[in-house]
Design an enzyme around this catalytic site. Structure first.
Site, PDB file in Angstrom:
ATOM      1  N   ASP A 443       5.243  68.511  41.365  1.00  0.00           N
ATOM      2  CA  ASP A 443       5.254  69.134  42.691  1.00  0.00           C
ATOM      3  C   ASP A 443       4.609  70.512  42.563  1.00  0.00           C
ATOM      4  O   ASP A 443       5.182  71.424  41.965  1.00  0.00           O
ATOM      5  CB  ASP A 443       6.703  69.241  43.181  1.00  0.00           C
ATOM      6  CG  ASP A 443       6.808  69.754  44.611  1.00  0.00           C
ATOM      7  OD1 ASP A 443       5.810  70.331  45.114  1.00  0.00           O
ATOM      8  OD2 ASP A 443       7.880  69.600  45.221  1.00  0.00           O
ATOM      9  N   HIS A 444       3.428  70.672  43.176  1.00  0.00           N
ATOM     10  CA  HIS A 444       2.670  71.904  43.000  1.00  0.00           C
ATOM     11  C   HIS A 444       3.262  73.083  43.777  1.00  0.00           C
ATOM     12  O   HIS A 444       2.785  74.208  43.644  1.00  0.00           O
ATOM     13  CB  HIS A 444       1.213  71.681  43.422  1.00  0.00           C
ATOM     14  CG  HIS A 444       0.231  72.467  42.616  1.00  0.00           C
ATOM     15  ND1 HIS A 444       0.600  73.273  41.550  1.00  0.00           N
ATOM     16  CD2 HIS A 444      -1.114  72.577  42.691  1.00  0.00           C
ATOM     17  CE1 HIS A 444      -0.464  73.837  41.030  1.00  0.00           C
ATOM     18  NE2 HIS A 444      -1.530  73.437  41.703  1.00  0.00           N
ATOM     19  N   ARG A 445       4.299  72.852  44.570  1.00  0.00           N
ATOM     20  CA  ARG A 445       4.967  73.965  45.248  1.00  0.00           C
ATOM     21  C   ARG A 445       5.750  74.814  44.258  1.00  0.00           C
ATOM     22  O   ARG A 445       5.862  76.032  44.440  1.00  0.00           O
ATOM     23  CB  ARG A 445       5.926  73.445  46.337  1.00  0.00           C
ATOM     24  CG  ARG A 445       5.243  72.765  47.511  1.00  0.00           C
ATOM     25  CD  ARG A 445       6.273  72.190  48.471  1.00  0.00           C
ATOM     26  NE  ARG A 445       7.107  71.168  47.837  1.00  0.00           N
ATOM     27  CZ  ARG A 445       8.094  70.524  48.465  1.00  0.00           C
ATOM     28  NH1 ARG A 445       8.366  70.806  49.734  1.00  0.00           N
ATOM     29  NH2 ARG A 445       8.805  69.606  47.836  1.00  0.00           N
TER      30      ARG A 445
END
Length: 473
Positions: A443-445
């Site tokens: 998850d690139h968040r």
């Protein structure tokens, strides 16, 4: 012969065997009307959106009726079986109980709005056994009478009622429209009177479409045009010999919904690395001969799992989740390691609780139990909850690699490709080596490229040199 009364009949309702599930399908009944059951006896198997679960009955008695046949999907909270607990016997095939009131009222005094309050009134103080999804029952509750033969209610003459009430009697409208609670709420929000809605559902049930149609603007008057003879478009016929239609439900339906939610909520990034795992494969063969692993399942997945746990220990920020409501990143100080498992009912992801604290033999035992339970269709909903990171082994299908989708609520998932003998440069020479490709989606968040790369590189380094487990794990 013992006479059965309604007070002696207990209605067992479909429990919520997961977290917030709304329905379950009855797969198999283990009892029939007339059978004697005891407290804790399994009476049926149901399939929820997460797993197949066996349901025990919480009291002793004789089965009076099974309200739904096998294959029926039933809403949580709906009674599915009636049991007579008076100690009497019930003939096989006895129909549903007809709850007749003790005395016939001359005029109804309770309104539909008061019904929920009536159901909450206590009529006893005995504590009932606790079942999953029910909590502690502190009292029994009144049940709504089932439909049965209409009882003639003696009415006073019109003249007498006029004299007593001061006005002519008003006919009570007792026909309450049939609609599910969500449909009733929708009608209330839109200001629609359900008594004025024409139902289109089975058995006269009002649907959401009926409510929307009731508030839709009237269709414009058709414009008269010259009649043109147009042949109707052919409707493709369903050919049962050439096609098979399978209802989307249960585990497959839940998986599809979860994957859509994950793919369109968390921004996925996937990185790949190809690694020489020859030394890992040699270690697997050695562990199979070790007496500490006697009777345990030892395979490459075991060492891959241990390598991922070691990488998480070195990079703990990867083991986290994104809380959208609180706008917080939740760092987990434990690892519940999910293992994707293909079952006849679809893909499920049970997890090994506190996998970070297990030794290699303990991890091998947990993996073996997880796989055998999943293949046998006995995975419980609790085993699939609270996962933190997942491994999916697509290599068992001969696939080199893939771009896995995150399990909802997790920040990373590792895909393991097939292990093949390939030419590889080893110590300056081209030699045949055991090679595989790993893919890490995250998850690139909350996981940037540096963190994701470090985790994937650490896993690869351990699989290339398993002795690193001695200092990293």
């Amino acid at each position: 012969m013992t006479t059965m009364t309604e007070a002696s009949v207990r209605e067992f309702k479909m429990p919520d065997v997961g977290e917030g599930l709304t329905e379950a399908e009855i797969l198999k009944w283990y009892v029939k009307p007339g059978d004697t059951v005891t407290d804790g006896q399994v009476v049926c198997e149901v399939e929820t959106a997460k797993a197949a679960v066996e349901l025990p009955i919480p009291y002793d008695g004789v089965v009076r009726d099974l309200h739904f046949p096998e294959g029926t999907t039933v809403d949580v909270g709906t009674s599915i079986i009636a049991v007579d607990v008076s100690g009497g016997t019930a003939p096989a095939g006895t129909g549903p109980a007809v709850e007749a009131p003790a005395e016939v009222p001359v005029a109804p005094t309770a309104t539909p709005a008061a019904a929920p309050a009536e159901e909450k009134k206590s009529v006893g103080s005995g504590r009932q056994p606790v079942l999953v999804g029910y909590g502690v029952a502190t009292s029994s509750t009144k049940r709504r009478p089932r439909k049965g033969p209409e009882v003639a209610v003696p009415q006073a003459s019109t003249a007498l009622q006029t004299e007593l009430n001061g006005h002519a009697p008003v006919a009570a409208d007792t026909a309450r429209p049939l609609a599910k609670p969500p449909v009733r709420k929708l009608a209330k929000d839109l200001g629609v009177d359900l008594t004025a809605v024409t139902p289109s559902g089975p058995d006269g049930v009002i649907t959401r479409e009926d409510v929307h149609a009731a508030v839709a603007p009237p269709a414009p008057e058709p414009v008269t045009a010259p009649a043109v003879s147009v042949p109707p478009a052919p409707v493709p016929a369903y050919d049962a010999a050439r096609e098979t239609r399978i209802p989307i439900k249960g585990v497959r339906k839940a998986t599809a919904q979860a994957m859509i939610g994950s793919a369109f909520t968390a921004p996925h990034v996937t990185e790949f690395v190809t690694v020489d795992v020859t030394r890992t494969m040699k270690l697997v063969e050695e562990l199979k001969q070790d007496k500490e692993f006697a009777g345990l399942r030892v395979n490459p997945l075991l060492l891959i799992a241990k390598a991922l746990l070691a990488a998480i220990k070195r990079n703990p920020d990867i083991n986290a989740s994104w809380d959208e409501t609180a706008q917080e990143i939740v760092l987990k100080h434990y690892v519940n390691l999910g293992i994707a498992a293909a079952t006849p009912r679809g893909l499920i992801v049970p997890n090994i609780k506190d996998a970070h604290a297990k030794t290699l033999p303990q991890l091998a035992q947990s993996l073996g139990e997880l796989v055998s339970t999943a293949r046998g269709g006995r995975t419980s909903p609790a085993a699939m909850q609270a996962g933190t990171v997942t491994i999916t082994n697509v290599g068992v299908f001969g696939v080199d690699t893939g771009t896995p989708i995150l399990n909802p609520g997790e920040s990373a998932i590792l895909a393991v490709g097939s292990i093949k003998l390939q030419p590889w440069v080893h110590k300056g020479k081209v030699k045949p080596r055991q090679v595989t490709t790993l893919a890490l989606s995250f998850d690139h968040r909350l996981v940037d490229g540096e963190l994701g790369s470090k985790v994937l590189a650490d896993v690869a380094a351990i699989l290339e040199q398993p002795k690193r487990l001695i200092t990293w794990a």
